[in-house]
Enzyme design. Structure first.
Site: not given
Length: 262
Positions: A133, A146
């Site tokens: 990501s 995250y």
């Protein structure tokens, strides 16, 4: 003749599902895995892939998946895509249970299956694609749990690349920015309206199919070419906090919502 047998995790939705579809179109023999059996069955009906339900945070499920894989042709590629985010809490307010769940999904689940398939890939040659990501490369308010997990996942890929250099295994990282998918923001925020607001006013958002296209490209390069890293975002996004929205956007979205990504 199939180009090889590729395992795609997180294949019941989003980038994983789109990747399974694209790789099947490219001539790969796809094995789709995710937790939801009904979705896997429907995917298999549509694209003719193999499938096996598994929760990669469960070591027993991983062992059963590996047993299934060993009954067929050798695996020549693994796309580590399964993962996800929970919430937008600050560091001060973050729930350690949520952080642990994100670490289990994004890091340890990835580690378990990678470790299990690595011996075979080293013997016969193959590829491992880590779908990380933008959050593996940046920090943003409300994203520490995250980003911590995704940074850790990225370190698996980077370290493995060094450890395997010279061996017949390519280690690839694909790091998407914000991707408009069916479930990612909904699962993260737990509210349909909030999830839709993440993508509001974005002209030409990145879609799961766009990321699948990149993954397919990395896997179809000549075998001596290792695509170490691809960062891919829509034209409207420059980084985790810089996103252009249409003129009619009311500007009320919090900055943290701009960073919700795959």
């Amino acid at each position: 003749m199939a180009r090889g047998r590729v395992v795609v995790t997180g294949a019941s939705t989003g980038i994983g599902e789109a990747t399974a579809r694209r790789l099947a179109e490219e001539g790969f023999a796809v094995v789709a895995t995710a937790r939801r059996l009904a979705r896997l069955r429907e995917l298999a009906r549509q694209i003719g892939c193999e499938f096996f339900p598994a929760d990669l945070t469960d070591a027993g499920d991983v062992a059963r998946l590996v047993g299934f894989l060993e009954e067929g042709e050798p695996v020549t590629a693994l796309v580590d895509n399964a993962g996800g985010a929970i919430g937008l809490d600050s560091v001060a307010d973050g729930d350690p249970a949520d952080w642990l769940a994100m670490y289990e999904k994004n890091v340890l689940g990835t580690l378990r299956l990678t470790q299990a398939l690595l011996p075979g890939l080293r013997r016969t040659g193959g590829d491992i694609v880590f779908v990380t990501s933008m959050a593996a490369h940046e920090a943003y308010p409300g994203g520490a749990g995250y980003t911590a997990a995704k940074h850790a996942e990225r370190m698996i890929a980077r370290t493995l690349r060094i450890e395997l250099v010279g061996e017949p295994v390519r280690v690839i990282e694909v790091a998407p920015g914000m991707v408009k998918t069916e479930e990612f923001s909904l699962n993260r925020l737990g509210d349909g309206a909030k999830a839709r607001a993440v993508y509001a006013g974005v002209d030409g958002p990145l879609l799961a199919e766009d990321v699948a296209d990149v993954i397919a490209w990395t896997l179809t390069r000549p075998t001596h070419v290792n695509i170490d890293l691809v960062r891919v975002m829509s034209r409207a996004q420059a980084d985790a906090r810089t996103l252009v929205r249409s003129a009619d956007d009311d500007g009320t979205l919090p900055v943290s919502a701009l960073a919700t990504d795959e």
